[in-house]
Design a protein around this motif. Structure first.
Motif, PDB file in Angstrom:
ATOM      1  N   SER A 231       0.736  -1.130   0.049  1.00 52.49           N
ATOM      2  CA  SER A 231      -0.112   0.028   0.063  1.00 52.49           C
ATOM      3  C   SER A 231       0.941   1.341  -0.164  1.00 52.49           C
ATOM      4  O   SER A 231       0.435   2.475  -0.105  1.00 52.49           O
ATOM      5  CB  SER A 231      -1.067   0.101   1.276  1.00 52.49           C
ATOM      6  OG  SER A 231      -0.220   0.218   2.235  1.00 52.49           O
ATOM      7  N   ASN A 232       2.144   1.244   0.130  1.00 56.04           N
ATOM      8  CA  ASN A 232       3.010   2.251   0.208  1.00 56.04           C
ATOM      9  C   ASN A 232       4.042   2.403  -0.970  1.00 56.04           C
ATOM     10  O   ASN A 232       4.884   1.539  -1.313  1.00 56.04           O
ATOM     11  CB  ASN A 232       3.953   2.000   1.414  1.00 56.04           C
ATOM     12  CG  ASN A 232       4.965   3.230   1.683  1.00 56.04           C
ATOM     13  OD1 ASN A 232       5.052   4.099   0.863  1.00 56.04           O
ATOM     14  ND2 ASN A 232       5.656   3.131   2.864  1.00 56.04           N
ATOM     15  N   PRO A 233       3.771   3.444  -1.900  1.00 58.20           N
ATOM     16  CA  PRO A 233       4.628   3.191  -3.024  1.00 58.20           C
ATOM     17  C   PRO A 233       6.137   3.571  -3.025  1.00 58.20           C
ATOM     18  O   PRO A 233       7.085   2.976  -3.745  1.00 58.20           O
ATOM     19  CB  PRO A 233       3.835   4.522  -3.977  1.00 58.20           C
ATOM     20  CG  PRO A 233       2.746   4.596  -3.415  1.00 58.20           C
ATOM     21  CD  PRO A 233       2.597   4.164  -1.956  1.00 58.20           C
ATOM     22  N   ALA A 234       6.513   4.198  -1.854  1.00 57.94           N
ATOM     23  CA  ALA A 234       7.944   4.255  -1.557  1.00 57.94           C
ATOM     24  C   ALA A 234       8.414   3.188  -1.246  1.00 57.94           C
ATOM     25  O   ALA A 234       9.723   2.877  -1.623  1.00 57.94           O
ATOM     26  CB  ALA A 234       7.792   5.167  -0.331  1.00 57.94           C
ATOM     27  N   ALA A 235       7.827   1.956  -0.494  1.00 55.37           N
ATOM     28  CA  ALA A 235       8.288   0.895   0.010  1.00 55.37           C
ATOM     29  C   ALA A 235       8.367  -0.162  -1.325  1.00 55.37           C
ATOM     30  O   ALA A 235       9.493  -0.833  -1.480  1.00 55.37           O
ATOM     31  CB  ALA A 235       7.524   0.015   0.730  1.00 55.37           C
ATOM     32  N   ILE A 236       7.549   0.004  -2.375  1.00 45.92           N
ATOM     33  CA  ILE A 236       7.925  -0.813  -3.421  1.00 45.92           C
ATOM     34  C   ILE A 236       8.982   0.023  -4.397  1.00 45.92           C
ATOM     35  O   ILE A 236       9.522  -1.035  -4.950  1.00 45.92           O
ATOM     36  CB  ILE A 236       6.328  -0.704  -4.512  1.00 45.92           C
ATOM     37  CG1 ILE A 236       5.155  -1.202  -3.805  1.00 45.92           C
ATOM     38  CG2 ILE A 236       6.484  -1.219  -5.955  1.00 45.92           C
ATOM     39  CD1 ILE A 236       3.892  -0.708  -4.520  1.00 45.92           C
ATOM     40  N   ALA A 237       9.266   1.258  -4.519  1.00 45.82           N
ATOM     41  CA  ALA A 237      10.272   1.837  -5.344  1.00 45.82           C
ATOM     42  C   ALA A 237      11.492   1.363  -4.518  1.00 45.82           C
ATOM     43  O   ALA A 237      12.466   1.082  -5.127  1.00 45.82           O
ATOM     44  CB  ALA A 237      10.141   3.407  -5.130  1.00 45.82           C
ATOM     45  N   GLN A 238      11.586   1.332  -2.988  1.00 46.76           N
ATOM     46  CA  GLN A 238      12.710   1.019  -2.604  1.00 46.76           C
ATOM     47  C   GLN A 238      13.091  -0.770  -3.042  1.00 46.76           C
ATOM     48  O   GLN A 238      14.276  -1.048  -2.978  1.00 46.76           O
ATOM     49  CB  GLN A 238      12.497   0.806  -0.971  1.00 46.76           C
ATOM     50  CG  GLN A 238      13.743   0.639  -0.281  1.00 46.76           C
ATOM     51  CD  GLN A 238      13.625   0.790   1.316  1.00 46.76           C
ATOM     52  OE1 GLN A 238      12.743   1.342   1.733  1.00 46.76           O
ATOM     53  NE2 GLN A 238      14.728   0.480   2.040  1.00 46.76           N
TER      54      GLN A 238
END
Length: 278
Positions: A231-238
């Motif tokens: 649910s967290n785009p930043a976590a996916i990007a990381q």
């Protein structure tokens, strides 16, 4: 007798850490589904209810409801057909990381979160990635997804984005998975099984998927890739950055093989037949 498959068992709903409104919504959904299952079990004709890929969920539901009606059923991973004449929908003979998102594209599949994650990549990271979004859209996304893709292309000019709004033929899909480096499955609804992770495991392709629910549990148990807060785009990007930096550190091919071997079509059929003739 009545037999059926429960695709999204309420017992796998994840409500920890949710914001207040989402927490309350999930709690209401949890108890509503629990009452519905209790009502179904009140029918003496119900013999067996299968849960795909979820022995633990079946045991827990049997304990909660005081029954032995729930049974695990392997979600079959089909062997590749003869694809000798198939043409892949893209070519991957370059140094970019080819990331594939495929299947029926709905809100619950996390395509919005994935596109937001791509916006967060640095220009240097973006120039080393090609994103392939291949699948038929439905609902509001039918009109909105092309706009989201266009906006992403305008924002991340170094990122290559390949988008086709259609279902691939089976042979095409096989070639697409074989040609990619990474499968993206940031699903928001995670209680049920996913054929996507089976397809990926068959071709020994690592997955970035959710940390919650059955899907997250399977990714971790079989080392199919990396589980993140989808649910967290930043976590996916990381997670994508981590794969870009060192692809060898995500996934275990031996465990992927084990996942496939435990889920053959023959095992799927024999489980059902054994239940019917018992």
């Amino acid at each position: 007798d009545i037999y059926g498959i429960l695709f999204f068992p309420y017992i796998r709903l994840d409500i920890n850490g949710a914001r207040l409104f989402e927490y309350l919504r999930q709690r209401v959904s949890f108890f509503r589904k629990r009452l519905l299952i209790s009502w179904v079990l009140g029918n003496s004709s119900v013999d067996s209810i299968f849960l795909l890929n979820d022995p633990g969920g079946a045991r827990l539901l049997n304990r909660v409801h005081g029954t032995n009606t729930f049974r695990p059923l392997p979600d079959p991973v089909f062997s590749p057909a003869d694809n000798s004449n198939a043409v892949a929908p893209f070519q991957s003979g370059d140094d970019r990381l080819h990331c594939l998102f495929f299947g029926a594209i709905r809100e619950q599949k996390g395509i919005r979160e994935l596109i937001q994650a791509m916006h967060l990549l640095s220009e240097q990271d973006a120039r080393d990635i090609e994103l392939h979004v291949l699948g038929a859209t439905s609902g509001d996304l039918k009109d909105e997804l092309p706009r989201l893709i266009k906006r992403l292309r305008g924002s991340q000019k170094r990122l290559r984005v390949h988008y086709e709004d259609r279902f691939l033929e089976y042979a095409e899909l096989e070639e697409a998975i074989r040609s990619c480096d990474l499968v993206l499955a940031p699903y928001q609804q995670t209680e049920g099984s996913s054929g996507v992770i089976g397809h990926a495991a068959k071709h020994r392709k690592p997955v970035i998927g959710p940390s919650t629910g059955l899907i997250g549990s399977l990714i971790r148990e079989y080392k199919l890739g990396m589980s993140v807060d989808a649910s967290n785009p930043a976590a996916i990007a990381q997670a994508i950055r981590a794969v870009l930096k060192d692809p060898s550190k995500i996934g275990d091919e031996d465990e992927m093989q084990r996942y496939v071997e435990e889920r053959t079509p023959e095992q799927f059929v024999s489980t059902i037949i054994e239940t019917l003739v018992k």
